[in-house]
Design a protein around this motif. Sequence first.
Motif, PDB file in Angstrom:
ATOM      1  N   LEU A 122      43.844  52.342 -37.999  1.00 17.69           N
ATOM      2  CA  LEU A 122      44.945  52.858 -37.184  1.00 17.69           C
ATOM      3  C   LEU A 122      44.473  53.761 -36.064  1.00 17.69           C
ATOM      4  CD1 LEU A 122      47.376  53.734 -40.105  1.00 17.69           C
ATOM      5  CD2 LEU A 122      47.316  51.634 -38.748  1.00 17.69           C
ATOM      6  N   ASN A 123      43.511  54.645 -36.355  1.00 13.30           N
ATOM      7  CA  ASN A 123      43.123  55.681 -35.401  1.00 13.30           C
ATOM      8  C   ASN A 123      41.654  55.637 -34.985  1.00 13.30           C
ATOM      9  OD1 ASN A 123      45.708  57.439 -35.537  1.00 13.30           O
ATOM     10  ND2 ASN A 123      45.159  57.179 -37.677  1.00 13.30           N
ATOM     11  N   GLY A 124      40.861  54.772 -35.582  1.00 14.51           N
ATOM     12  CA  GLY A 124      39.432  54.849 -35.372  1.00 14.51           C
ATOM     13  C   GLY A 124      38.829  55.926 -36.260  1.00 14.51           C
ATOM     14  N   MET A 125      37.515  56.042 -36.230  1.00 14.08           N
ATOM     15  CA  MET A 125      36.835  57.011 -37.087  1.00 14.08           C
ATOM     16  C   MET A 125      36.771  58.371 -36.405  1.00 14.08           C
ATOM     17  SD  MET A 125      33.036  56.790 -38.775  1.00 14.08           S
ATOM     18  CE  MET A 125      32.180  57.879 -37.659  1.00 14.08           C
ATOM     19  N   GLY A 134      45.179  43.512 -39.975  1.00  9.02           N
ATOM     20  CA  GLY A 134      44.340  43.947 -38.871  1.00  9.02           C
ATOM     21  C   GLY A 134      42.946  44.324 -39.313  1.00  9.02           C
ATOM     22  N   ALA A 135      42.082  44.554 -38.326  1.00  9.39           N
ATOM     23  CA  ALA A 135      40.708  44.975 -38.603  1.00  9.39           C
ATOM     24  C   ALA A 135      40.175  45.726 -37.403  1.00  9.39           C
ATOM     25  CB  ALA A 135      39.825  43.774 -38.918  1.00  9.39           C
ATOM     26  N   ARG A 136      39.270  46.676 -37.664  1.00 10.72           N
ATOM     27  CA  ARG A 136      38.604  47.427 -36.599  1.00 10.72           C
ATOM     28  C   ARG A 136      37.096  47.348 -36.792  1.00 10.72           C
ATOM     29  NH1 ARG A 136      39.951  51.506 -32.905  1.00 10.72           N
ATOM     30  NH2 ARG A 136      42.067  51.642 -33.757  1.00 10.72           N
ATOM     31  N   HIS A 137      36.402  47.006 -35.719  1.00  7.59           N
ATOM     32  CA  HIS A 137      34.939  47.044 -35.718  1.00  7.59           C
ATOM     33  C   HIS A 137      34.511  48.387 -35.147  1.00  7.59           C
ATOM     34  CE1 HIS A 137      30.852  46.478 -34.093  1.00  7.59           C
ATOM     35  NE2 HIS A 137      30.699  45.651 -35.125  1.00  7.59           N
ATOM     36  N   GLN A 138      33.813  49.185 -35.967  1.00  8.60           N
ATOM     37  CA  GLN A 138      33.427  50.546 -35.589  1.00  8.60           C
ATOM     38  C   GLN A 138      31.914  50.636 -35.506  1.00  8.60           C
ATOM     39  OE1 GLN A 138      35.697  53.671 -35.455  1.00  8.60           O
ATOM     40  NE2 GLN A 138      33.907  54.086 -34.173  1.00  8.60           N
ATOM     41  N   ASN A 139      31.432  51.117 -34.380  1.00 10.38           N
ATOM     42  CA  ASN A 139      29.994  51.338 -34.212  1.00 10.38           C
ATOM     43  C   ASN A 139      29.727  52.842 -34.146  1.00 10.38           C
ATOM     44  OD1 ASN A 139      27.305  49.955 -33.642  1.00 10.38           O
ATOM     45  ND2 ASN A 139      27.394  51.436 -31.979  1.00 10.38           N
ATOM     46  N   VAL A 140      28.701  53.282 -34.871  1.00 12.87           N
ATOM     47  CA  VAL A 140      28.354  54.699 -34.952  1.00 12.87           C
ATOM     48  C   VAL A 140      26.924  54.872 -34.462  1.00 12.87           C
ATOM     49  CG1 VAL A 140      28.180  56.731 -36.421  1.00 12.87           C
ATOM     50  CG2 VAL A 140      29.842  54.942 -36.964  1.00 12.87           C
ATOM     51  N   TYR A 179      20.151  56.775 -34.908  1.00 17.13           N
ATOM     52  CA  TYR A 179      21.012  56.096 -35.887  1.00 17.13           C
ATOM     53  C   TYR A 179      21.962  55.187 -35.122  1.00 17.13           C
ATOM     54  CZ  TYR A 179      24.758  55.917 -39.479  1.00 17.13           C
ATOM     55  OH  TYR A 179      25.707  55.512 -40.379  1.00 17.13           O
ATOM     56  N   ASP A 180      22.051  53.919 -35.542  1.00 15.20           N
ATOM     57  CA  ASP A 180      22.946  52.963 -34.883  1.00 15.20           C
ATOM     58  C   ASP A 180      23.414  51.958 -35.927  1.00 15.20           C
ATOM     59  OD1 ASP A 180      24.322  51.198 -33.305  1.00 15.20           O
ATOM     60  OD2 ASP A 180      22.791  51.063 -31.739  1.00 15.20           O
ATOM     61  N   LYS A 181      24.611  52.175 -36.441  1.00 13.73           N
ATOM     62  CA  LYS A 181      25.152  51.315 -37.495  1.00 13.73           C
ATOM     63  C   LYS A 181      26.589  50.945 -37.163  1.00 13.73           C
ATOM     64  CE  LYS A 181      21.595  51.506 -40.410  1.00 13.73           C
ATOM     65  NZ  LYS A 181      20.854  50.320 -40.908  1.00 13.73           N
ATOM     66  N   SER A 182      27.068  49.877 -37.770  1.00  9.86           N
ATOM     67  CA  SER A 182      28.443  49.459 -37.539  1.00  9.86           C
ATOM     68  C   SER A 182      29.042  48.922 -38.827  1.00  9.86           C
ATOM     69  CB  SER A 182      28.513  48.403 -36.439  1.00  9.86           C
ATOM     70  OG  SER A 182      27.799  47.235 -36.816  1.00  9.86           O
ATOM     71  N   ALA A 183      30.365  48.847 -38.850  1.00 11.22           N
ATOM     72  CA  ALA A 183      31.088  48.337 -40.011  1.00 11.22           C
ATOM     73  C   ALA A 183      32.460  47.862 -39.556  1.00 11.22           C
ATOM     74  CB  ALA A 183      31.222  49.412 -41.083  1.00 11.22           C
ATOM     75  N   VAL A 184      33.059  46.992 -40.340  1.00 12.17           N
ATOM     76  CA  VAL A 184      34.400  46.490 -40.076  1.00 12.17           C
ATOM     77  C   VAL A 184      35.327  46.998 -41.170  1.00 12.17           C
ATOM     78  CG1 VAL A 184      35.872  44.453 -39.868  1.00 12.17           C
ATOM     79  CG2 VAL A 184      33.562  44.430 -38.889  1.00 12.17           C
ATOM     80  N   THR A 185      36.445  47.585 -40.787  1.00 14.37           N
ATOM     81  CA  THR A 185      37.415  48.099 -41.753  1.00 14.37           C
ATOM     82  C   THR A 185      38.741  47.376 -41.558  1.00 14.37           C
ATOM     83  OG1 THR A 185      37.993  49.883 -40.222  1.00 14.37           O
ATOM     84  CG2 THR A 185      36.365  50.381 -41.908  1.00 14.37           C
TER      85      THR A 185
END
Length: 789
Positions: free
Chosen positions: A240-243, A528-534, A550-556
């Motif tokens: 809904l809001n991102g990380m 829905g789904a969000r792809h988040q990259n950190v 650090y460079d990681k990603s995940a889908v929620t």
Amino acid sequence: MGDVMNKFQRKLTAVAVGMMLSASVLAQTGPVDLDIAPQPLGQALNALARQSGAQIVFVSEVTVGKSAPAIKGKMTVREALDRLLEDSGLRIQASDERTFAVVPAGTAAAGESVLPVVNVSATTGDLPSAYAGGQVARGGNVGMLGNTNFMDTPFNQTSYTSKAIEDQQARSLSDLLIDDPSVRLSSARTNINEDFSIRGFTVASQDVALNGMYGLMPYFRVPVEMAERVEVLKGPSALLNGMPTSGNVGGAINVVPKRAHDEPLTRVTANYVSDSIGGGQVDIGRRFGERKEFGVRFNGAYRDGDTAIDKQQQEDQVYALALDYRGERLRTSLDLIYQKQDIDRVVRQFQVNSGLTAMPKVPDSDLNYPGYGRSETTDKTIVARAEYDVTDDVTIYGGVGNRRHSMDALAGNPELLDTAGNFNSAPAWQLFDVKDESYEAGANVRFNTGSIKHKLALNYSRVEQNQDIYMTFFAPRNSNLYAPIYSDTPSVAGLNPQKLPYIETTLTSYALADTLSFMDDKVKLTLGARHQNVEQQNYEFGTGVPGQPYDKSAVTPVVGVVVQPSDGLSLYANYIEGLSPGAIAPIGTTNAGTIFSPYKTKQYEVGTKLDWGRFATTVSVFQIERPSATTFNNVFSVNGEQRNRGVELNVFGEVAKHVRLIGGAAYTQGKLTRAAGGVNEGNDAVAVPRWQANLGIDWDNVFTPGLGLNARVVYTGDQYVDSANNLEIPSWTRFDVGARYQTRIGSKPVTFRANIENVFDKDYWASSNAGYLYVGAPRTFLLSATVDF
């Protein structure tokens, strides 16, 4: 007139534009006492709504250039409307004896009911209206899904209004969110920072959103003078809001800033807070243009003096300027916020020595711990937003914002040493700067596939945050809870501080969600789904030497469903995930430097919502599972998990004529379901009380017109301080009372308010999810007088 009528119908059916005002007095079917001066028609309709409690909907354009006569005496709302609208070319549409729309005379056939305003929801545009009683709204911003009625939302969300903020004389979020049984303050009231616990997990103040965007509100303490709404969504909300930048998963707090209303506003408030804090607030709003397209709203507040804590002084400054434009299809806004807070002898949270065998008795809450220190924090924010209706069914939007935070603090966390109350603390001078850039863009699209309605939402968000820090320590000091030693704050003269890079974080995400409506909107399914990259770059503390990037990603994902088998009844369920930055194995472990993927927190929730018309109840059952990383046998890994299960009951609205309730109860069972080597596995989680309950009641004294009385009780159950469950603090109960009196002095409406927090001066230990302890705030008196010019 035909153009006006067409515009009125189009706006009302699209987003129910207008002003729906609920006063503190319940609208009655019989006569009510009214005293309305001659004035522009729009202002007179607003005055009628305030004095009667009726809901009156109108588009500002239809009242422009029209005046209303004075009315005074006892009459029904319908009779008053007839007098105000005489010879205006407008007429009344009524859906019931409390809800009216003012429309051009030829808008619809006589006898046609007004659209059902009680169910207004929209993906963009105006805010959902206030619910009966005015303390909460009928809906709120559900992240990328937009403004949604609470009955249509597959989540547990409460949106508090500016009326609730004003009547409680709230100075920051902690004063307002005490109304929610699932929320607790998890830091001292006059500490440097102000964090919260939602459903048993920490939500840091730095992660409070502004209009859905992270990284923009003041970093350590969020003011409410500039807030039109404060929306609390419980549970993780990555889709809904991102990380958020710190990865909180307990819930999302969003602040909606004030905007200028159609009618001019000039409001001045003088206030007092014990021990001797005096100050004032101004709230000025104006709209300009042929159709009042341009709006300006300014809120400013200043307070200074001695707090209820011994030898503590506090100075607060908050200034917020909101500019907006609302055209036929284009809407834009610009918000500028400045906050500065200085605290002398700032209180700090307690740590617990590993050798402590039992908790010492809670000390006097009036005393100051550790008895020295200061903090100076400054926040500056600028945010620009725009949205454009490409068609009636397609809206695009975007926003960009910047925040600059700086802190200069010299304080020390006390460490409890024994049951006799002895503690020591090491003063530390800390300079801390945070720079944020926040971006958002997206689109909302409505279309049909056969009999299925779709609300498609696309969203892009990005937050760039850079932190610089300097810290130096001084010799520790000894003191005692029951006989504290007040000492001077160490001098920093001669020191040459150099702030070095600490953490650089970039969060980038893309999301897509669709809400499908079936069976005449009785069933709504959200997917829905969000792809988040950190991306993160850490620097060695004290040297500024960069560590491994650090460079990681995940889908929620998210799945939410709402079923409405009858009017006023919603059954809902959701599965949603939260996301936190993955940990980096620290120096000294055998796998030092290893970077782990972002943690996924999973929530399962089912619930029911009942809207009784003037009173609403919600019941939620949830389970949240959150991983954790610790070191075991000198190896750092993701080896733990905390599971919180609970049941929540929320109530709000007018339970009877002139009587409003807000509050509820929450039962939460926090367990350590996995732990490294099985140590403490199965124990209760730290700072997760089984029971929390709130009940606030607000009553309009019918025997004394204009007088309102209120009271609130807050209960928090006992809770553990350590993972081994050896140290426990007892439950506590706090009582608050208050009163307000509305009258006129000359021709000006005046409201006097008086509140007492912790009326019996209860001393109690409270705790944070990180295991810190703090002493609850002492009895505090609040007085104010507000005049509308």
